[in-house]
Design a protein around this motif. Structure first.
Motif, short mmCIF file in Angstrom:
data_model
loop_
_atom_site.label_atom_id
_atom_site.label_comp_id
_atom_site.label_asym_id
_atom_site.label_seq_id
_atom_site.Cartn_x
_atom_site.Cartn_y
_atom_site.Cartn_z
N SER A 302 17.93 7.85 3.41
CA SER A 302 17.91 6.59 2.66
C SER A 302 18.69 6.75 1.35
CB SER A 302 16.46 6.21 2.36
OG SER A 302 16.42 5.07 1.52
N ASP A 303 19.25 5.61 0.89
CA ASP A 303 19.96 5.63 -0.38
C ASP A 303 19.02 5.64 -1.56
OD1 ASP A 303 22.36 5.58 0.96
OD2 ASP A 303 22.48 3.38 0.97
N ASP A 304 17.73 5.28 -1.32
CA ASP A 304 16.76 5.24 -2.41
C ASP A 304 16.27 6.64 -2.73
OD1 ASP A 304 16.92 2.48 -2.50
OD2 ASP A 304 15.33 2.24 -0.99
N ALA A 305 15.87 6.80 -3.99
CA ALA A 305 15.31 8.09 -4.41
C ALA A 305 13.94 8.30 -3.76
CB ALA A 305 15.19 8.12 -5.94
N LEU A 306 13.49 9.56 -3.80
CA LEU A 306 12.22 9.91 -3.17
C LEU A 306 11.05 9.10 -3.75
CD1 LEU A 306 10.50 11.72 -1.30
CD2 LEU A 306 10.36 13.37 -3.19
N GLY A 307 11.01 8.98 -5.08
CA GLY A 307 9.91 8.24 -5.69
C GLY A 307 9.92 6.78 -5.31
N GLU A 308 11.12 6.17 -5.22
CA GLU A 308 11.22 4.77 -4.84
C GLU A 308 10.79 4.56 -3.40
OE1 GLU A 308 11.86 0.79 -5.52
OE2 GLU A 308 11.83 2.45 -6.94
N GLN A 309 11.18 5.52 -2.54
CA GLN A 309 10.77 5.42 -1.13
C GLN A 309 9.25 5.49 -1.00
OE1 GLN A 309 12.90 7.52 2.02
NE2 GLN A 309 14.31 8.28 0.43
N MET A 310 8.65 6.43 -1.71
CA MET A 310 7.21 6.59 -1.63
C MET A 310 6.49 5.34 -2.14
SD MET A 310 6.61 9.62 -0.35
CE MET A 310 4.96 10.05 -0.83
N LYS A 311 7.08 4.70 -3.15
CA LYS A 311 6.49 3.48 -3.68
C LYS A 311 6.57 2.35 -2.66
CE LYS A 311 6.97 0.19 -7.49
NZ LYS A 311 7.71 -0.13 -8.74
N ARG A 312 7.72 2.19 -2.04
CA ARG A 312 7.92 1.09 -1.10
C ARG A 312 7.19 1.31 0.23
NH1 ARG A 312 14.37 -0.45 -1.61
NH2 ARG A 312 14.32 -1.12 -3.80
N ASN A 313 7.11 2.56 0.64
CA ASN A 313 6.51 2.83 1.97
C ASN A 313 4.99 2.96 1.95
OD1 ASN A 313 9.08 2.83 3.02
ND2 ASN A 313 9.29 5.07 2.99
N LEU A 314 4.39 2.98 0.77
CA LEU A 314 2.94 3.09 0.69
C LEU A 314 2.29 1.89 1.40
CD1 LEU A 314 0.48 4.59 -0.50
CD2 LEU A 314 0.67 3.07 -2.49
N ASN A 315 1.35 2.17 2.30
CA ASN A 315 0.70 1.09 3.05
C ASN A 315 -0.75 1.46 3.33
OD1 ASN A 315 0.38 1.94 6.19
ND2 ASN A 315 2.15 2.97 5.24
N GLY A 316 -1.57 0.50 3.50
CA GLY A 316 -2.99 0.70 3.84
C GLY A 316 -3.41 -0.27 4.92
N SER A 317 -4.51 0.08 5.62
CA SER A 317 -4.98 -0.79 6.71
C SER A 317 -6.49 -0.66 6.84
CB SER A 317 -4.31 -0.40 8.03
OG SER A 317 -4.69 0.91 8.41
N VAL A 318 -7.11 -1.73 7.25
CA VAL A 318 -8.54 -1.78 7.54
C VAL A 318 -8.71 -2.51 8.87
CG1 VAL A 318 -10.81 -2.59 6.82
CG2 VAL A 318 -9.20 -1.76 5.11
N GLY A 319 -9.55 -1.95 9.74
CA GLY A 319 -9.73 -2.57 11.05
C GLY A 319 -11.18 -2.57 11.50
N LEU A 320 -11.52 -3.53 12.32
CA LEU A 320 -12.85 -3.62 12.93
C LEU A 320 -12.67 -3.59 14.44
CD1 LEU A 320 -15.91 -4.04 12.40
CD2 LEU A 320 -15.50 -6.50 12.71
N ASN A 321 -13.34 -2.64 15.10
CA ASN A 321 -13.18 -2.46 16.53
C ASN A 321 -14.47 -2.82 17.25
OD1 ASN A 321 -10.60 -1.24 16.00
ND2 ASN A 321 -11.71 0.62 15.45
N VAL A 322 -14.35 -3.58 18.31
CA VAL A 322 -15.49 -3.94 19.15
C VAL A 322 -15.14 -3.58 20.59
CG1 VAL A 322 -17.02 -5.77 19.97
CG2 VAL A 322 -16.17 -5.81 17.61
N SER A 323 -16.00 -2.74 21.20
CA SER A 323 -15.75 -2.32 22.58
C SER A 323 -16.93 -2.78 23.43
CB SER A 323 -15.60 -0.80 22.64
OG SER A 323 -15.49 -0.37 23.98
#
Length: 444
Positions: A302-323
């Motif tokens: 990527s052309d972005d610096a490491l810190g910028e990539q880490m900032k942009r790529n940070l993601n979170g998720s929450v899920g509820l599963n029913v089986s």
């Protein structure tokens, strides 16, 4: 300091055991409780069951894990390299690229039909079963020690009888040779007296060999090494012990049903089987779970610096599963049917243990009562035969009885003495075992 004291105490105990010359029954029982290998293995199984119960309790809480991945790629004939991370596409003309991803994930089973809580209860039952198995091992070792101890006492007392008979046989042989020298006794009679002495000496050696064998078995139960000397405390049980009141077999059985570990273990197995059936039925119920995670990544193309990539790529998720189980190829139904069979088997095993316990107690009671009656008769017979042998021996010395009468009197006395000792110690042993099954301690 506490470790030093513990080590010193262990060394003192080992030294005292090594220097100890005689063992009482209680000392044998106490030592085996701590050192017998089977008992120690049972205690290890008990600790393993306790650890399994802790793990079952921990299953109620969420789980948390972290991951990290670093990779290097090399494409020597590719003009451009495309990398997709976290939904973002980046391209690079570098033939060697490096990428990394990081994540933290958590999951939690909110409701699984109550299986987790039932597993805790099942683990607690398994722990209780392991504790009863330790108690079974202790009881078995104590019974074996008591039997060997009484056997040593019986054989030791029988050896004393053989020693007296050997002394008497030697005196009779000396007297017979004197009478032979003066022509008052035939050479064949002297040979019979020599044979009698040899037989008495053989019986004495045989008794000593049996005692040594029983002591070897006792050392094995106590886990004593071959270099350690062992001998029991010299004690001769009086005849009154064999005439003591024998416990009622029904009272012993009723008490044993309440406190014997093998019965308690079978009852716990029945409860465990019923619980496993309950757990199997809960397999038809839905399962609800929750998951959450957070991740990040970077890519050298990527052309972005490491810190910028880490900032942009940070993601979170929450899920509820029913089986919801709809069709599971009969797995749940098979589990339920097998659990029913296991429950029936556990119930049959409990009934079998109760029947075996009753048979054991009745057998001990029959042996105790029969041996006690035999002892009363054998005691009178032994005293009578001993008196008769003494009279015939005196008459033989005076030349009034022949060698046949003497040997016959000796055999009768020896048989009466053996019957008295055998019935005496059989009664004492079985009476003590009945009291042990009733909940008391084995004492001699």
């Amino acid at each position: 300091m506490s470790r030093y004291k513990a080590t010193l105490l262990a060394l003192m105990l080992t030294a005292s055991v090594g220097a100890q010359q005689t063992w009482t029954l209680q000392q044998c029982l106490d030592y085996a409780t701590e050192h017998n290998i089977q008992v120690q293995k049972s205690r290890i199984s008990e600790q393993e069951a306790a650890e399994s119960m802790k793990q079952s309790r921990a299953a109620l809480f969420p789980s948390l894990s972290a991951s990290m991945n670093q990779s290097v790629g090399y494409r020597p004939f590719q003009e451009a390299t495309m990398m997709v991370q976290n939904g973002m596409a980046t391209a690079s003309n570098n033939k060697v690229t490096e990428s990394g991803s990081y994540g933290v994930n958590a999951s939690w089973t909110i409701w699984d039909g109550g299986v987790n809580r039932k597993n805790i209860e099942a683990a607690r039952l398994s722990s209780d079963i392991a504790a009863t198995q330790t108690a079974q091992s202790l009881n078995s070792i104590q019974e074996q020690i008591a039997q060997l101890y009484v056997q040593i006492l019986y054989t030791t007392e029988a050896k004393r009888v053989n020693e007296k008979l050997a002394e008497t046989a030697q005196q009779q042989l000396d007297r017979g040779r004197e009478r032979f020298d003066v022509g008052d006794l035939a050479r064949a009679d002297v040979a019979q007296l020599e044979s009698q002495l040899a037989q008495a000496q053989y019986d004495l050696v045989n008794a000593q060999s049996q005692i040594a064998g029983y002591k070897r078995q006792m050392k094995e139960l106590l886990q004593l090494s071959i270099t350690q000397d062992f001998d029991i405390a010299s004690e001769e049980l009086d005849d009154e012990r064999a005439l003591a009141l024998i416990p009622d077999k029904q009272e012993v059985y009723d008490a044993a049903l309440q406190q014997r570990p093998e019965i308690r273990a079978a009852e716990l197995q029945t409860q465990s089987a019923a619980l496993q059936l309950d757990i199997a039925k809960r397999g038809y119920l839905p399962t609800i779970g929750m998951s959450a995670g957070i991740g990040d990544s970077h890519y050298s193309g990527s052309d972005d610096a490491l810190g910028e990539q880490m900032k942009r790529n940070l993601n979170g998720s929450v899920g509820l599963n029913v089986s919801v189980p709809i069709f599971d190829n009969r797995r749940n139904r098979t589990a339920v049917e097998k659990a029913k069979l296991q429950r029936t088997s556990a119930q049959l095993d409990l009934l079998d243990k109760q029947t075996a316990l009753g048979s054991t107690i009745e057998n001990l009671w029959l042996q105790a009562t029969t041996s006690q009656e035999r002892f009363r008769a054998a005691k009178i017979a032994a005293e009578s035969q001993a008196t008769n042998y003494e009279l015939i021996n005196e008459q033989f010395k005076a030349g009034l009885k022949n060698i046949v009468d003497l040997l016959q009197a000796r055999d009768n006395m020896l048989q009466a003495q053996q019957s008295r000792l055998q019935s005496k110690y059989t009664t004492i042993l079985n009476t003590q075992l009945l009291r042990f099954y009733e909940g008391g301690e084995i004492t001699m």
